[in-house]
Write an enzyme that holds these catalytic residues in place. Structure first.
Site, PDB file in Angstrom:
ATOM      1  N   CYS A  97     -18.795  18.415  -6.321  1.00 53.83           N
ATOM      2  CA  CYS A  97     -20.306  18.129  -7.115  1.00 53.83           C
ATOM      3  C   CYS A  97     -20.966  16.758  -7.157  1.00 53.83           C
ATOM      4  O   CYS A  97     -21.709  16.534  -7.367  1.00 53.83           O
ATOM      5  CB  CYS A  97     -20.149  18.440  -8.717  1.00 53.83           C
ATOM      6  SG  CYS A  97     -19.051  17.273  -9.313  1.00 53.83           S
TER       7      CYS A  97
ATOM      8  N   CYS B 240     -16.241  13.432  -6.638  1.00 56.43           N
ATOM      9  CA  CYS B 240     -15.829  14.746  -6.314  1.00 56.43           C
ATOM     10  C   CYS B 240     -16.464  15.466  -4.964  1.00 56.43           C
ATOM     11  O   CYS B 240     -17.794  15.439  -4.838  1.00 56.43           O
ATOM     12  CB  CYS B 240     -16.103  15.557  -7.603  1.00 56.43           C
ATOM     13  SG  CYS B 240     -15.590  17.374  -7.302  1.00 56.43           S
TER      14      CYS B 240
ATOM     15  N   CYS C 270     -13.397  16.121  -9.366  1.00 52.81           N
ATOM     16  CA  CYS C 270     -13.490  15.812 -10.865  1.00 52.81           C
ATOM     17  C   CYS C 270     -12.633  16.722 -11.887  1.00 52.81           C
ATOM     18  O   CYS C 270     -12.104  17.726 -11.165  1.00 52.81           O
ATOM     19  CB  CYS C 270     -14.975  16.125 -11.194  1.00 52.81           C
ATOM     20  SG  CYS C 270     -15.556  17.623 -11.133  1.00 52.81           S
TER      21      CYS C 270
ATOM     22  N   TYR D 287      -0.580  15.819  -6.297  1.00 52.44           N
ATOM     23  CA  TYR D 287      -1.610  16.779  -6.157  1.00 52.44           C
ATOM     24  C   TYR D 287      -1.468  17.608  -7.467  1.00 52.44           C
ATOM     25  O   TYR D 287      -2.665  18.480  -7.902  1.00 52.44           O
ATOM     26  CB  TYR D 287      -1.513  17.691  -4.901  1.00 52.44           C
ATOM     27  CG  TYR D 287      -0.529  18.614  -4.809  1.00 52.44           C
ATOM     28  CD1 TYR D 287       0.981  17.925  -4.796  1.00 52.44           C
ATOM     29  CD2 TYR D 287      -0.555  19.911  -5.125  1.00 52.44           C
ATOM     30  CE1 TYR D 287       1.870  18.839  -4.637  1.00 52.44           C
ATOM     31  CE2 TYR D 287       0.486  20.733  -5.026  1.00 52.44           C
ATOM     32  CZ  TYR D 287       1.768  20.278  -4.797  1.00 52.44           C
ATOM     33  OH  TYR D 287       2.937  21.050  -5.019  1.00 52.44           O
TER      34      TYR D 287
ATOM     35  N   ASP E  87       0.954  -1.206  -0.176  1.00 53.35           N
ATOM     36  CA  ASP E  87      -0.007  -0.021  -0.003  1.00 53.35           C
ATOM     37  C   ASP E  87       0.955   1.208  -0.022  1.00 53.35           C
ATOM     38  O   ASP E  87       1.954   1.152   0.334  1.00 53.35           O
ATOM     39  CB  ASP E  87      -0.856   0.196   1.128  1.00 53.35           C
ATOM     40  CG  ASP E  87      -1.961   0.842   1.029  1.00 53.35           C
ATOM     41  OD1 ASP E  87      -2.452   1.199  -0.189  1.00 53.35           O
ATOM     42  OD2 ASP E  87      -2.723   1.118   1.958  1.00 53.35           O
ATOM     43  N   GLU E  88       0.437   2.518  -0.447  1.00 52.97           N
ATOM     44  CA  GLU E  88       0.977   3.601  -0.506  1.00 52.97           C
ATOM     45  C   GLU E  88       2.168   3.604  -1.281  1.00 52.97           C
ATOM     46  O   GLU E  88       3.522   3.922  -0.998  1.00 52.97           O
ATOM     47  CB  GLU E  88       1.470   4.257   0.899  1.00 52.97           C
ATOM     48  CG  GLU E  88       0.328   4.194   1.860  1.00 52.97           C
ATOM     49  CD  GLU E  88      -0.616   5.376   1.658  1.00 52.97           C
ATOM     50  OE1 GLU E  88      -0.432   6.066   0.611  1.00 52.97           O
ATOM     51  OE2 GLU E  88      -1.832   5.351   2.132  1.00 52.97           O
ATOM     52  N   ALA E  89       2.017   2.642  -2.470  1.00 54.96           N
ATOM     53  CA  ALA E  89       3.363   2.326  -3.328  1.00 54.96           C
ATOM     54  C   ALA E  89       3.961   3.458  -3.738  1.00 54.96           C
ATOM     55  O   ALA E  89       5.302   3.539  -4.092  1.00 54.96           O
ATOM     56  CB  ALA E  89       2.830   1.720  -4.272  1.00 54.96           C
ATOM     57  N   GLN E  90       3.247   4.652  -4.114  1.00 54.02           N
ATOM     58  CA  GLN E  90       4.130   5.832  -4.330  1.00 54.02           C
ATOM     59  C   GLN E  90       5.158   6.260  -3.686  1.00 54.02           C
ATOM     60  O   GLN E  90       6.220   7.204  -4.012  1.00 54.02           O
ATOM     61  CB  GLN E  90       3.031   7.135  -4.410  1.00 54.02           C
ATOM     62  CG  GLN E  90       2.572   7.666  -3.185  1.00 54.02           C
ATOM     63  CD  GLN E  90       1.313   7.027  -2.878  1.00 54.02           C
ATOM     64  OE1 GLN E  90       1.017   5.827  -3.275  1.00 54.02           O
ATOM     65  NE2 GLN E  90       0.843   7.662  -1.597  1.00 54.02           N
TER      66      GLN E  90
ATOM     67  N   TYR F 190      -6.409  17.107   1.790  1.00 55.80           N
ATOM     68  CA  TYR F 190      -6.792  16.616   0.275  1.00 55.80           C
ATOM     69  C   TYR F 190      -8.412  16.644   0.220  1.00 55.80           C
ATOM     70  O   TYR F 190      -8.745  16.211   1.260  1.00 55.80           O
ATOM     71  CB  TYR F 190      -5.867  15.525  -0.090  1.00 55.80           C
ATOM     72  CG  TYR F 190      -4.440  15.383   0.107  1.00 55.80           C
ATOM     73  CD1 TYR F 190      -3.768  16.104  -0.862  1.00 55.80           C
ATOM     74  CD2 TYR F 190      -3.938  15.005   1.064  1.00 55.80           C
ATOM     75  CE1 TYR F 190      -2.311  16.083  -0.862  1.00 55.80           C
ATOM     76  CE2 TYR F 190      -2.369  15.214   1.385  1.00 55.80           C
ATOM     77  CZ  TYR F 190      -1.693  15.576   0.083  1.00 55.80           C
ATOM     78  OH  TYR F 190      -0.468  15.714   0.110  1.00 55.80           O
TER      79      TYR F 190
HETATM   80  C1  LIG Z   1      -1.936  13.615  -3.535  1.00 58.09           C
HETATM   81  C2  LIG Z   1      -0.958  13.425  -2.755  1.00 58.09           C
HETATM   82  C3  LIG Z   1      -1.073  12.770  -1.559  1.00 58.09           C
HETATM   83  N1  LIG Z   1       0.085  12.311  -0.761  1.00 58.09           N
HETATM   84  C4  LIG Z   1       0.050  11.713   0.385  1.00 58.09           C
HETATM   85  C5  LIG Z   1      -1.520  11.847   1.375  1.00 58.09           C
HETATM   86  C6  LIG Z   1      -1.481  10.624   1.949  1.00 58.09           C
HETATM   87  O1  LIG Z   1      -0.746  10.429   3.250  1.00 58.09           O
HETATM   88  C7  LIG Z   1      -1.059   9.500   0.805  1.00 58.09           C
HETATM   89  C8  LIG Z   1      -2.381   8.934   0.143  1.00 58.09           C
HETATM   90  O2  LIG Z   1      -2.856   8.195   1.052  1.00 58.09           O
HETATM   91  P1  LIG Z   1      -4.412   7.429   0.330  1.00 58.09           P
HETATM   92  O3  LIG Z   1      -4.290   6.116   1.155  1.00 58.09           O
HETATM   93  O4  LIG Z   1      -4.089   7.173  -0.960  1.00 58.09           O
HETATM   94  O5  LIG Z   1      -5.312   8.069   0.865  1.00 58.09           O
HETATM   95  O6  LIG Z   1      -0.219  10.249  -0.009  1.00 58.09           O
HETATM   96  C9  LIG Z   1       1.243  13.262  -0.910  1.00 58.09           C
HETATM   97  O7  LIG Z   1       2.249  13.013  -0.215  1.00 58.09           O
HETATM   98  N2  LIG Z   1       1.408  13.938  -1.669  1.00 58.09           N
HETATM   99  C10 LIG Z   1       0.359  14.295  -2.719  1.00 58.09           C
HETATM  100  O8  LIG Z   1       0.469  14.800  -3.772  1.00 58.09           O
END
Ligand SMILES: Cc1cn([C@H]2C[C@H](O)[C@@H](COP(=O)(O)O)O2)c(=O)[nH]c1=O
Ligand SMILES: Nc1ncnc2c1ncn2[C@@H]1O[C@H](COP(=O)(O)OP(=O)(O)O)[C@@H](O)[C@H]1O
Length: 690
Positions: free
Chosen positions: A632, A629, A661, A604, A572-575, A657
């Site tokens: 809306c 969204c 949409c 974002y 999870d949170e793979a980013q 956050y």
């Molecule tokens: C858009 C965005 C998000 N994040 C962070 C905010 C949260 O801690 C996670 C996302 O968690 P979720 O389980 O998907 O709700 O990511 C960020 O650091 N930067 C961004 O631009």
């Protein structure tokens, strides 16, 4: 060669953990490993009661052997779930993980059992049978029973009841009946299984008869009995029996149950006693969507369109969310009432307001609605745009509508499509024949009759086919026509002997190992919103996890042995993981793990986030989810940051956050940018004056 394969549909390998020469049992069905097993057995197991195959039937894949010895269960898979925040990525990850962990390898477990040629203890048989029943894999259950017979295992009363349930659910009521008769003590469970078995098979009269027999034997029915019997009375439309059973239920003082109540409401409606149906509904203390749906469908069956729509709206007012069955009843009611516009509204509301994806039956109901209203072209266009063009029901609905309003071309088209999908549906041939007859196309009526005769042809028996050195060999069940059949059967016997030799290693945990996959979940330790030992969805679902800084440390931290035994890894949170690509590639390609990855595809600013998108080329599947969204309520694809921070990584939830949409992202971003510029300018100006 099917018979040869099915004689040993499991593989064995030299286990890393066990001493040399001792076999451990692995899971993957790999008929192509058999020569390896045989050779290993000769050199290591030293019980050469077998012959080596005279011809190279199978090829050996070493990579597969390696991945099996690592204890992993799959070829390696990567599934990626992406979307904005609040889209349900973590929820989906949790569901998939649960699903994967339950989706163990029942086939291999049953194969393993067969391969041993030995009986196992009652507990193991019970476990396997229970799994077959739970997973509705009844045919596999029958194989287990066959194995019991072959190894001369005598089932105890408990196992006999399990087998009885299995056969009743399979619809093999003759065998179920035999098992029922040999039970020395006939429990309520076994009576219920017989009653339900008959009713599920459409033998409602028999089901009712067994119910009365059960009563004669002094058994007290329970909720399961009543639910089945009301269903039978509903199908038979026998109000007299329905009322009698209802009386027994009242006297039994059984606890109120929504399933039983719903079956009772349904029974009264189907027996045309609308007022009784309504009364039961009114008196129900606990009503849920099933109870409401029984009422709504009941009104629908009687063409009470207005009551259907009124009840539907009352149900929503009571705060209950309709489900797909409720919507089906409402759409059918609209169809019968000719309420095309209302039908469209309900259809669209399913996804828009409740996130329910319409199934083939809903599309079919819409086609029926449009078709009955004579809007055949619109119905046809709707089908072409629908995602379930392969659902026979929608073509059947079009065909039905054509009977009333159709032209010859549309009839032919609908019939062609329908019978491509359901060539043996004799009922619809009659519809087609009637459709032609209605329009006076007598030649076509004759054609259909011919087709009907043709469908009476027997299906070809199934066969197995195998290529051996450019020759194709065919085998039918029990077939002895192959010129080498004597040797083949000899080989099967020899293999069975070898497998018997290792059967003593068969213990219950092998079955557990096969039936439940082992799973680990990882999240980034950057996410400090919740405790580090669990992942939590925005609406509070939880699963224990390991929080890590990077994925490459996982194997070591988890323990190499434990890692080897893992089947499924969720991330999870793979980013937030920079080494996502390498980890996933290694774990799937080399270690054969199933990896399920959830993360934000974009930040974002809608820029690619971390390396989530880099793993798409590695993936078996990619699911992009969307949220609602916040402004809306439309589908939200993006995450808008509400604060002014500009670093990419900023941990936060709804405080920071919101999902939006496209329109509100663009608008919102412009607004946020303007606010940012303004505040920057103010800061500069303040600095200048200071
Ligand atoms: C858009 C965005 C998000 N994040 C962070 C905010 C949260 O801690 C996670 C996302 O968690 P979720 O389980 O998907 O709700 O990511 C960020 O650091 N930067 C961004 O631009
Ligand atoms: N605007 C929204 N759109 C959709 N779901 C939302 C919204 N706000 C809150 N939720 C809740 O968030 C849940 C999804 O949570 P979760 O799986 O943790 O999402 P993700 O991991 O994608 O951020 C939904 O089931 C819903 O209950």
């Amino acid at each position: 060669m099917k018979s040869l394969m099915s004689a040993s549909p499991f593989s064995l390998h030299l286990s890393k953990a066990t001493p040399f020469g001792v076999f451990s049992l692995a899971s993957k069905s790999s008929s192509n490993l058999i020569p390896t097993i045989l050779q290993s057995s000769i050199s290591l197991h030293t019980k050469p009661r077998m012959i080596l195959p005279k011809f190279p039937i199978f090829s050996i894949h070493n990579r597969r052997l390696q991945s099996e010895s690592s204890g992993s269960s799959s070829d390696g898979e990567i599934h990626v779930i992406v979307g904005p925040m609040f889209a349900g990525k973590t929820t989906t990850l949790l569901r998939r993980i649960q699903c994967e962990s339950e989706n163990g390898r029942l086939s291999q477990a049953v194969g393993l059992l067969w391969g041993t040629g030995l009986g196992v203890d009652s507990g193991t048989y019970a476990l396997l049978l229970q799994e077959c029943i739970y997973r509705k894999e009844y045919k596999k259950g029958r194989r287990i029973h066959a194995q019991m017979v072959v190894v001369r295992f005598i089932p105890n009363e408990y196992l006999k009841t399990k087998l009885l349930i299995l056969y009743a659910k399979l619809g093999d009521l003759e065998t179920a009946k035999i098992l029922f008769h040999i039970l020395s003590v006939k429990s309520l469970i076994s009576w219920n299984a017989m009653i339900a078995g008959y009713i599920q098979k459409g033998l409602d009269g028999m089901g009712l008869h067994v119910y009365y027999k059960m009563r004669e034997n002094g058994m007290k029915p329970d909720q399961y009995t009543f639910a089945s019997v009301f269903r039978a009375c509903a199908t038979l439309a026998t109000l007299e029996h329905g009322k009698r059973v209802h009386g027994v239920m009242i006297k039994s003082h059984i606890e109120e149950n929504v399933v039983v109540n719903s079956a009772l409401i349904d029974m009264y409606f189907k027996c045309c006693s609308i007022s009784d149906g309504h009364l039961v509904f009114d008196k129900s203390l606990s009503r849920n969507v099933i109870t409401w749906t029984a009422l709504i469908s009941g009104y629908g069956q009687h063409g009470r369109v207005m009551e259907v729509l009124e009840s539907f709206s009352r149900m929503k007012n009571e705060g209950l969310r309709p489900n797909d069955v409720t919507f089906l009843a409402v759409l059918c009611a609209c169809s019968h009432g000719g309420l095309v516009d209302e039908g469209w509204d309900y259809f669209l509301s399913m996804t828009r307001d409740y996130g329910i994806r319409p199934r083939g039956q809903h599309y079919a109901a819409m086609v029926d609605l449009l078709g009955r209203a004579g809007r055949l072209q619109e119905a046809y266009d709707f089908i072409l745009k629908s995602p379930c063009m392969d659902h026979s029901g929608i073509w059947g609905a079009l065909l039905g509508a054509c009977r009333i309003h159709g032209d010859i071309d549309m009839i032919k088209l609908a019939a062609k499509k329908f019978f491509e999908l359901e060539p043996e549906n004799s009922g619809k041939y009659v519809v087609l024949s009637n459709a032609y007859a209605t329009h006076g196309f007598w030649n076509n009526v004759a054609e259909v009759r011919l087709m009907m005769r043709n469908t009476g042809l027997q299906k070809e028996p199934g066969y197995s086919r195998i290529w051996v050195q450019n020759n194709v060999h065919y085998f039918l069940k029990g077939d002895e026509s192959h010129h080498q059949s004597v040797e083949i059967y000899e080989l099967i016997n020899e293999m069975s002997c070898v497998l018997n030799d290792v059967g003593c290693f068969l213990v219950i945990h092998h079955f557990y190992g096969l039936l439940c996959r082992s799973v680990a979940v990882i999240k980034s330790n950057k996410d400090t919103r919740y405790r580090l030992d669990s992942i939590v969805t925005h609406d509070g679902m939880k699963l224990p996890c390991s929080a890590l800084a990077n994925l490459s440390s996982f194997r070591q931290k988890f323990g190499p042995d434990a890692y080897d035994k893992l089947d499924v890894i969720g991330i999870d949170e793979a980013q937030f993981f920079d080494d996502l690509y390498d980890f996933c590639r290694e774990a799937a390609d080399h270690d054969g793990k199933i990896i399920i990855v959830a993360g934000l595809d974009g930040d974002y600013l809608r820029k690619s986030f971390g390396s989530v998108l880099h793993i798409i080329p590695l993936a078996n599947s990619v699911t992009k989810l969307n949220a609602r969204c916040e402004i809306c309520g439309k589908r939200a694809f993006f995450t808008l940051r509400k604060t002014e921070e500009i670093q990419t990584e900023l941990i936060g939830g709804a405080d920071v956050y919101m999902p939006v949409c496209r329109q509100h992202y663009v608008g919102g971003q412009v607004a946020l940018d303007a606010a940012r510029i303004l505040s920057e300018t103010q800061k500069v100006e303040c600095g200048a004056y200071a």
